[in-house]
Design an enzyme around this catalytic site. Structure first.
Site, short mmCIF file in Angstrom:
data_model
loop_
_atom_site.label_atom_id
_atom_site.label_comp_id
_atom_site.label_asym_id
_atom_site.label_seq_id
_atom_site.Cartn_x
_atom_site.Cartn_y
_atom_site.Cartn_z
N HIS A 29 0.81 -1.23 0.00
CA HIS A 29 0.00 0.00 0.00
C HIS A 29 0.84 1.27 0.00
O HIS A 29 0.44 2.27 -0.57
CB HIS A 29 -0.99 0.02 1.18
CG HIS A 29 -0.32 0.17 2.50
ND1 HIS A 29 0.36 -0.86 3.12
CD2 HIS A 29 -0.19 1.25 3.32
CE1 HIS A 29 0.86 -0.42 4.27
NE2 HIS A 29 0.54 0.84 4.41
N LYS A 84 5.92 5.55 -1.22
CA LYS A 84 6.82 6.31 -0.33
C LYS A 84 8.25 6.31 -0.85
O LYS A 84 9.06 7.12 -0.39
CB LYS A 84 6.77 5.73 1.09
CG LYS A 84 5.55 6.22 1.88
CD LYS A 84 5.63 5.75 3.32
CE LYS A 84 4.46 6.28 4.15
NZ LYS A 84 4.48 5.69 5.50
N HIS A 107 2.34 10.17 -2.04
CA HIS A 107 2.78 8.76 -2.05
C HIS A 107 1.68 7.86 -2.61
O HIS A 107 1.96 6.81 -3.18
CB HIS A 107 3.27 8.29 -0.67
CG HIS A 107 2.19 7.94 0.32
ND1 HIS A 107 1.51 8.88 1.05
CD2 HIS A 107 1.69 6.75 0.72
CE1 HIS A 107 0.64 8.28 1.85
NE2 HIS A 107 0.72 6.97 1.67
N HIS A 134 -5.85 6.13 1.58
CA HIS A 134 -6.08 7.31 2.43
C HIS A 134 -7.37 8.04 2.10
O HIS A 134 -7.62 9.14 2.58
CB HIS A 134 -4.89 8.27 2.38
CG HIS A 134 -3.69 7.75 3.10
ND1 HIS A 134 -3.65 7.57 4.46
CD2 HIS A 134 -2.50 7.31 2.63
CE1 HIS A 134 -2.47 7.07 4.81
NE2 HIS A 134 -1.75 6.89 3.72
P1 C2E Z 1 1.79 6.50 8.92
O1 C2E Z 1 2.67 7.03 9.98
O2 C2E Z 1 1.98 5.06 8.63
O3 C2E Z 1 0.29 6.73 9.29
C1 C2E Z 1 -0.76 6.19 8.54
C2 C2E Z 1 -2.06 6.81 8.92
O4 C2E Z 1 -2.36 6.46 10.26
C3 C2E Z 1 -2.11 8.32 8.89
O5 C2E Z 1 -2.36 8.78 7.59
C4 C2E Z 1 -3.24 8.62 9.85
O6 C2E Z 1 -4.47 8.40 9.20
C5 C2E Z 1 -3.09 7.54 10.90
N1 C2E Z 1 -2.28 8.06 12.02
C6 C2E Z 1 -0.97 7.87 12.28
N2 C2E Z 1 -0.61 8.50 13.42
C7 C2E Z 1 -1.70 9.09 13.90
C8 C2E Z 1 -1.98 9.89 15.08
O7 C2E Z 1 -1.11 10.16 15.93
N3 C2E Z 1 -3.27 10.34 15.23
C9 C2E Z 1 -4.25 10.04 14.34
N4 C2E Z 1 -5.48 10.52 14.55
N5 C2E Z 1 -4.02 9.30 13.20
C10 C2E Z 1 -2.77 8.84 13.00
P2 C2E Z 1 -1.95 10.28 7.17
O8 C2E Z 1 -2.24 11.24 8.25
O9 C2E Z 1 -2.55 10.52 5.84
O10 C2E Z 1 -0.40 10.20 7.02
C11 C2E Z 1 0.22 9.46 5.99
C12 C2E Z 1 1.67 9.32 6.23
O11 C2E Z 1 2.27 10.62 6.24
C13 C2E Z 1 2.03 8.72 7.58
O12 C2E Z 1 2.04 7.32 7.55
C14 C2E Z 1 3.44 9.26 7.77
O13 C2E Z 1 4.39 8.56 7.00
C15 C2E Z 1 3.32 10.65 7.19
N6 C2E Z 1 2.99 11.65 8.23
C16 C2E Z 1 1.76 12.08 8.61
N7 C2E Z 1 1.86 13.03 9.56
C17 C2E Z 1 3.18 13.21 9.81
C18 C2E Z 1 3.95 14.06 10.69
O14 C2E Z 1 3.41 14.88 11.43
N8 C2E Z 1 5.30 13.93 10.66
C19 C2E Z 1 5.92 13.07 9.83
N9 C2E Z 1 7.26 12.99 9.85
N10 C2E Z 1 5.24 12.24 8.98
C20 C2E Z 1 3.89 12.31 8.97
C1 SIN Z 2 2.40 2.73 6.66
O1 SIN Z 2 3.57 3.07 6.83
O2 SIN Z 2 2.08 1.57 6.43
C2 SIN Z 2 1.29 3.71 6.71
C3 SIN Z 2 1.64 5.00 6.03
C4 SIN Z 2 0.55 5.48 5.16
O3 SIN Z 2 -0.52 4.92 5.18
O4 SIN Z 2 0.79 6.43 4.43
FE FE Z 3 -0.05 5.49 3.19
#
Ligand code: C2E
Ligand code: SIN
Ligand code: FE
Ligand code: SIN
Length: 386
Positions: A229, A233, A258, A285
């Site tokens: 998925h 990235k 991504h 997403h």
């Molecule tokens: P990811 O870290 O694998 O997170 C996947 C999804 O899990 C996020 O999609 C969000 O829907 C949910 N999620 C993760 N952490 C939290 C949280 O603390 N609170 C809530 N409510 N939901 C959470 P999203 O937001 O579309 O982000 C996609 C990807 O973008 C993330 O994958 C991560 O790689 C990056 N990302 C998002 N926000 C940040 C950030 O503030 N800092 C950094 N360095 N990366 C971020």
């Molecule tokens: C993941 O790292 O599998 C989640 C990140 C994302 O959904 O963008």
């Molecule tokens: Fe993703």
């Protein structure tokens, strides 16, 4: 045995048969299971399941009992089995050796002496012949009309299970390995433990799909497509992907791409599995209420595969540490998923998730990341890739 007892025994076996075969996806084991059940049910001393190979125009059977695991192949149209495959007619023979259609080759090879034969065609849902069931040498007397009915019934139950197992086998191990290695490439930069994360996504997604009642085949598709998925990235810079703090709005806009990169990498694939992976990469997403990205798709416009993986992905992202956030307690993550039902997530996927949560927790608690979802590939792969 009296007649009612006999009927009851058969009915019980038939019900058991339907349940047993619906869960077996390994083709060899499935064929063994079917043969054993048919033999018992019809009081024959052997059952052979012939499967039609359309590429070579042969009927093959893996389980000639007594001759362990040998694969036998006979030309399509040869013998009783061939006759049944060609005509689609049930055939009941009381003395094989007086029937000119009988093929003596197999008896010559095995030393078996065929007397009576009952053979029925196996048909898929569309009515195409996919094989033949043969039960031989009725214990006492010959096969009767009731035996014919039972074998036909077992044949129709078995046909769909066989079709499923055949499709499943077409996902070769090397194909799965390649897909898995791609997934690792995509994930190793931003995950502390890629093996665990990929395993979680894969197993949680499969459990949810199963909980929603999707067919076995789709469950397996999701199991193997879901780890890709986030393949997109690979197109996101380290400065953004590995940023320890919160992303600025422009950075998050870049991050959102991504999904588009992933869809591009997987576009126009030949294999069903990669086509599904493409949908998942593009739409994982999107949100059920239409507020997600990249396209703002809503409800059933979002492919079901993506609606499922989205629940698995967010649950796992919450429960695992990220450079930008500490990990959450799984029960808190579960509550979050349930709160988001109908908003971020498909309510049906959420209720399936809630039902199978016990299994999710078991995987969460036990996975050590030493094994991967692909048989024979261990975590060593990850050591070298980082
Ligand atoms: P990811 O870290 O694998 O997170 C996947 C999804 O899990 C996020 O999609 C969000 O829907 C949910 N999620 C993760 N952490 C939290 C949280 O603390 N609170 C809530 N409510 N939901 C959470 P999203 O937001 O579309 O982000 C996609 C990807 O973008 C993330 O994958 C991560 O790689 C990056 N990302 C998002 N926000 C940040 C950030 O503030 N800092 C950094 N360095 N990366 C971020
Ligand atoms: C993941 O790292 O599998 C989640 C990140 C994302 O959904 O963008
Ligand atoms: Fe993703
Ligand atoms: C036949 O189909 O003609 C014979 C196969 C068997 O020996 O079971």
């Amino acid at each position: 045995m009296t007649r009612p007892e006999e009927l009851e025994k058969r009915l019980n076996l038939l019900v058991k048969f339907g349940g047993l075969i619906s869960t077996e996806t390994n083709l060899t084991k499935l064929l063994e299971l079917i043969a054993d059940q048919v033999k018992r049910m019809l009081n024959g001393d052997r059952c052979s399941v012939f499967v039609l190979d359309r590429q070579t125009n042969e009927l093959w059977s893996k389980i000639a009992q007594g001759m362990q695991q040998t694969e036998i192949r006979v030309p399509f149209k040869k013998g009783i089995a061939g006759h049944v495959a060609a005509t689609g007619q049930i055939t009941n023979i009381t003395d094989a050796y007086t029937d000119p259609r009988f093929n003596h080759d197999l008896d010559m090879m095995t030393g078996y002496r065929t007397r009576s034969i009952l053979a029925v065609p196996l048909k898929d849902a569309a009515g195409h012949i996919i094989g033949v069931f043969e039960v031989t040498n009725k214990e006492e007397g010959v096969f009767d009309g009731e035996d014919e009915g039972i074998l036909q019934l077992m044949g129709s139950l078995a046909a769909s299970a066989i079709e499923n197992a055949q499709l499943y086998e077409s996902l070769s191990n090397s194909q799965l390995e390649t897909i898995y290695r791609l997934a690792v490439t995509a994930e190793y930069r931003d995950q502390q433990d890629t093996a665990i994360h990929l395993r979680h996504i894969s197993e949680y997604s499969a459990l949810i799909a199963q909980g929603m009642g999707l067919p076995e085949r789709e469950v397996e598709n999701i199991r193997y497509a879901s780890p890709l998925h986030d393949i997109g990235k690979v197109g996101i810079s380290d400065a953004i992907l590995l940023k320890p703090g919160k992303l600025t709005p422009p950075e998050f806009e870049e991050m959102k791409k991504h999904t588009l990169y992933g869809a591009k990498i997987l576009a126009n694939a030949e294999s069903t599995l990669l086509q599904i992976a493409c949908k998942v990469a593009a739409s994982h997403h999107e949100k059920f209420d239409g507020t997600g990205y990249p396209a703002g798709l809503k409800g059933e416009q979002i492919p079901i595969y993506a609606r499922i993986v989205s629940v698995a992905d967010v649950f796992d992202a919450l429960c695992m540490p990220r450079v930008y956030k500490p990990k959450w307690d799984p029960d808190k993550a579960r509550e979050y998923i349930i709160e988001e039902s109908g908003k971020s997530f498909d309510p049906e996927a959420v209720s399936a998730f809630a039902r199978i949560y016990g299994d999710v927790i078991k995987i969460y608690a036990t996975s050590d990341g030493k094994t991967t979802i692909i048989p024979g590939i261990t975590k060593e792969l990850h050591k070298h890739s980082i």
